[in-house]
Design an enzyme around this catalytic site. Structure first.
Site, PDB file in Angstrom:
ATOM      1  N   SER A 113       0.810  -1.216   0.000  1.00 31.63           N
ATOM      2  CA  SER A 113       0.000   0.000   0.000  1.00 31.63           C
ATOM      3  C   SER A 113       0.848   1.273   0.000  1.00 31.63           C
ATOM      4  O   SER A 113       1.666   1.474  -0.882  1.00 31.63           O
ATOM      5  CB  SER A 113      -0.976  -0.022   1.171  1.00 31.63           C
ATOM      6  OG  SER A 113      -1.914   1.008   1.031  1.00 31.63           O
ATOM      7  N   HIS A 114       0.710   2.089   1.057  1.00 30.63           N
ATOM      8  CA  HIS A 114       1.373   3.391   1.094  1.00 30.63           C
ATOM      9  C   HIS A 114       2.738   3.320   1.769  1.00 30.63           C
ATOM     10  O   HIS A 114       3.376   4.348   1.976  1.00 30.63           O
ATOM     11  CB  HIS A 114       0.470   4.394   1.810  1.00 30.63           C
ATOM     12  CG  HIS A 114      -0.040   3.858   3.114  1.00 30.63           C
ATOM     13  ND1 HIS A 114      -0.988   2.857   3.181  1.00 30.63           N
ATOM     14  CD2 HIS A 114       0.282   4.149   4.375  1.00 30.63           C
ATOM     15  CE1 HIS A 114      -1.225   2.568   4.438  1.00 30.63           C
ATOM     16  NE2 HIS A 114      -0.469   3.328   5.191  1.00 30.63           N
ATOM     17  N   ASP A 277      -2.214   6.635  -3.579  1.00 27.91           N
ATOM     18  CA  ASP A 277      -1.099   5.981  -2.872  1.00 27.91           C
ATOM     19  C   ASP A 277      -0.431   4.890  -3.712  1.00 27.91           C
ATOM     20  O   ASP A 277      -0.703   4.737  -4.898  1.00 27.91           O
ATOM     21  CB  ASP A 277      -1.586   5.411  -1.531  1.00 27.91           C
ATOM     22  CG  ASP A 277      -2.441   4.176  -1.705  1.00 27.91           C
ATOM     23  OD1 ASP A 277      -3.113   4.063  -2.741  1.00 27.91           O
ATOM     24  OD2 ASP A 277      -2.426   3.303  -0.810  1.00 27.91           O
ATOM     25  N   ASP A 279      -0.612   1.645  -4.157  1.00 34.18           N
ATOM     26  CA  ASP A 279      -1.377   0.675  -4.939  1.00 34.18           C
ATOM     27  C   ASP A 279      -2.689   1.240  -5.473  1.00 34.18           C
ATOM     28  O   ASP A 279      -3.503   0.497  -6.020  1.00 34.18           O
ATOM     29  CB  ASP A 279      -1.636  -0.582  -4.106  1.00 34.18           C
ATOM     30  CG  ASP A 279      -2.465  -0.290  -2.865  1.00 34.18           C
ATOM     31  OD1 ASP A 279      -2.320   0.812  -2.306  1.00 34.18           O
ATOM     32  OD2 ASP A 279      -3.260  -1.151  -2.462  1.00 34.18           O
ATOM     33  N   ASP A 281      -5.406   2.726  -4.006  1.00 34.82           N
ATOM     34  CA  ASP A 281      -6.727   2.642  -3.387  1.00 34.82           C
ATOM     35  C   ASP A 281      -7.078   3.854  -2.518  1.00 34.82           C
ATOM     36  O   ASP A 281      -8.241   4.084  -2.233  1.00 34.82           O
ATOM     37  CB  ASP A 281      -6.916   1.321  -2.608  1.00 34.82           C
ATOM     38  CG  ASP A 281      -5.887   1.102  -1.522  1.00 34.82           C
ATOM     39  OD1 ASP A 281      -4.976   1.953  -1.383  1.00 34.82           O
ATOM     40  OD2 ASP A 281      -5.982   0.077  -0.819  1.00 34.82           O
ATOM     41  N   ARG A 282      -6.065   4.632  -2.117  1.00 39.36           N
ATOM     42  CA  ARG A 282      -6.365   5.818  -1.301  1.00 39.36           C
ATOM     43  C   ARG A 282      -6.333   7.080  -2.155  1.00 39.36           C
ATOM     44  O   ARG A 282      -5.764   7.092  -3.236  1.00 39.36           O
ATOM     45  CB  ARG A 282      -5.335   5.968  -0.181  1.00 39.36           C
ATOM     46  CG  ARG A 282      -5.381   4.818   0.791  1.00 39.36           C
ATOM     47  CD  ARG A 282      -4.416   5.059   1.932  1.00 39.36           C
ATOM     48  NE  ARG A 282      -4.392   3.880   2.772  1.00 39.36           N
ATOM     49  CZ  ARG A 282      -4.204   3.907   4.087  1.00 39.36           C
ATOM     50  NH1 ARG A 282      -4.002   5.046   4.718  1.00 39.36           N
ATOM     51  NH2 ARG A 282      -4.199   2.791   4.786  1.00 39.36           N
ATOM     52  N   LYS A 376     -11.247   0.010  -1.702  1.00 36.20           N
ATOM     53  CA  LYS A 376     -11.333   1.448  -1.872  1.00 36.20           C
ATOM     54  C   LYS A 376     -10.639   1.803  -3.184  1.00 36.20           C
ATOM     55  O   LYS A 376      -9.849   1.017  -3.704  1.00 36.20           O
ATOM     56  CB  LYS A 376     -10.749   2.180  -0.677  1.00 36.20           C
ATOM     57  CG  LYS A 376      -9.425   1.653  -0.171  1.00 36.20           C
ATOM     58  CD  LYS A 376      -9.120   2.250   1.199  1.00 36.20           C
ATOM     59  CE  LYS A 376      -7.772   1.761   1.693  1.00 36.20           C
ATOM     60  NZ  LYS A 376      -7.918   0.835   2.820  1.00 36.20           N
TER      61      LYS A 376
HETATM   62 ZN    ZN Z   1      -3.214   1.415  -0.546  1.00 35.89          ZN
END
Ligand code: ZN
Length: 489
Positions: A113-114, A277, A279, A281-282, A376
């Site tokens: 992720s982030h 972010d 990947d 999703d944010r 998300k």
């Molecule tokens: Zn993410």
């Protein structure tokens, strides 16, 4: 091509959370580490024979090597088909969509992720189920159990697959389809949003800066915003996914996207600023001189979502995590729809989305999404904002001010205490827990406590209970305070 059975032993602490297994990249690169975990996933889902999967990741260091390994283990476990993003790339929401679109048995998403990427940074692997959402707890428990009992894994010895070229190939009985990572996702976005109206908005001189943070959304944002919707060349910055995210921290908030924040607060500001972010999703949304908190963003998207064709029929309901401000609750009240308050973690939203109870979901940690996928989705949120701006023809600042005038404004602040002494922190929490019954009517500064409890969530879909999800303290006048302990993240 031959299949090999490799003898192995359980490796400690391969316990996946709701966002999969996250470790230092060097740990994932240790002998048998990745292989053990991938085989344990196959063992947990009852084997791979005849099944199909999606594979892709956020492009961080070790992504491509891991994709090749998963392909070989999938082949040796008898998988029939895999769909792989070109160059091993797929954003998390795009992977979720491909699983659903192709009705595969699940997908392997490579991301932390982030978190920063690189040899000395983080790597992660998450398995999503056939609904496109993160594996439910029952399944991640089975995976963990399999990692503790593993004695062998199966792997094919074929040459690496060319991930650069879109098209079909085979290795033995395994059909491998390399797909453009953007194409299906973009087609989905076209069904949800009024691309003509957004095109007209950009044609009228509307300006934007999208900071892809050298992460996976670069190709998506360039293809959709610049090449399809007519945003000026250069609208997308840091648009090339890099293995180390350019040594940045791909977390879309005012601290890690400081360059974008500085631009948006300057005289040179475009009309809209956005970031996503590692990947994809944010998201972060900023107007000229106006930062939009994730909690306000959710409320504004809920209040204005009907302006986008995909949501013109209205929303079934909205859902927010407990620490997310109650701004969305007041929108739901006005719309006459349910607002669900859930524990943190997208899996709680997944049940509500699958059951048709909620259409939009959001978290204060910069995640917003809808029932179009089971994750998300950063770029989706940006496109919904663009659709609303195109329909209302006012600035982000105007939308914020109108919203606060209609619904009132929630102010909130999040404080993270990281790497604290866990014994002392747990003692503080249990002390607070013991006092909950006696807090009512006491004063804190000039606020009077109206209620205090330990948050429990009864899932309305499957009836499961999630207890001790954090302490909630309510004050007269509608203010709230929380304390939550998170372990491991
Ligand atoms: Zn993410």
């Amino acid at each position: 091509m031959t299949f090999q059975t490799i003898r192995t032993k359980p490796i400690d602490a391969q316990k996946p959370g709701t966002s999969g297994l996250r470790k230092k990249t060097r740990v994932f690169m240790e002998p048998h580490y990745l292989e053990n975990f991938v085989q344990s996933i196959f063992d947990a889902i009852g084997g791979g024979a005849g099944k199909s999967f999606v594979i892709g990741g956020d492009g961080r260091f070790f992504n491509v090597t891991a994709v090749q390994t998963i392909l070989k283990i999938a082949a040796a476990n008898g998988a029939a088909k895999v769909i792989v993003g070109q160059n091993g790339l797929l954003s998390t929401p795009a992977a979720s969509h491909l699983i659903r679109l192709n009705k595969t048995d699940g997908g392997f998403i490579l991301s932390a992720s982030h978190n920063p990427g690189g040899l000395d940074e983080d790597f992660g692997l998450k398995f999503n189920a056939a609904n496109g959402g993160p594996a439910p707890e029952g399944l991640t428990d089975l995976m963990f159990q399999a990692t503790q009992e593993i004695s062998r894994y199966f792997i094919a010895d074929f040459t690496d697959v060319d991930l650069k070229t879109v098209g079909q190939t085979r290795r033995g009985d395994l059909e491998i389809e390399i797909v453009d990572p953007v194409k299906s996702y973009k087609a989905l976005m076209e069904t949800l949003f009024d691309f003509d109206a957004i095109r007209a908005l950009f044609a009228s001189g509307f300006t934007m800066c999208f900071d892809a943070m050298n992460a996976v959304t670069g190709p998506y944002a360039t293809a959709i915003l610049e090449d399809t919707l007519g945003a000026a060349k250069g609208t997308v910055v840091n648009g090339i996914p890099l293995e180390d995210f350019g040594k940045g921290h791909p977390d879309p908030n005012p601290i890690w996207a400081k360059t974008l924040m500085d631009l948006m607060m300057s005289d040179m500001s475009p009309d809209l600023g956005a970031a996503s972010d590692g990947d994809g999703d944010r998201n972060m949304i900023v107007g000229r001189g106006a930062y939009v908190t994730p909690s306000d963003s959710l409320a504004i998207l809920a209040a204005n979502g009907h302006l986008a064709p995909g949501y013109a029929g209205g929303l079934a309901g909205v859902a927010r995590s407990m620490p997310t401000s109650s701004a969305a609750d007041r929108v739901a009240q006005k719309l006459g729809i349910e607002c669900y308050e859930t524990p943190t973690g997208w899996k709680f939203f997944g049940n509500l989305l699958d059951d048709g109870r909620a259409t939009l979901c959001g978290e204060e940690s910069a995640g917003t999404g809808s029932d179009h996928v089971r994750e998300k989705d950063g770029l989706w949120a940006v496109l919904l904002w663009l659709n609303i701006l195109a329909a209302r023809k006012v600035s982000v600042d105007d939308i914020l001010n109108d919203h606060w005038a209609d619904y009132g404004r929630n102010y909130y602040s999040r404080h993270d205490y990281e790497a604290v002494d866990s014994v002392a922190a747990n003692a503080l929490m249990s002390d607070l827990d013991r006092r909950l019954d006696t807090l009512r009517a006491t004063k804190a500064g000039n606020l009077v406590v109206s209620n205090a409890d330990q948050f429990s969530y009864a899932d309305p879909v499957d009836g499961s209970m999630s207890n001790t999800q954090g302490v909630r303290v309510y004050f007269d006048g509608g203010a709230r305070g929380f304390a939550i302990v998170r372990n491991g993240h």
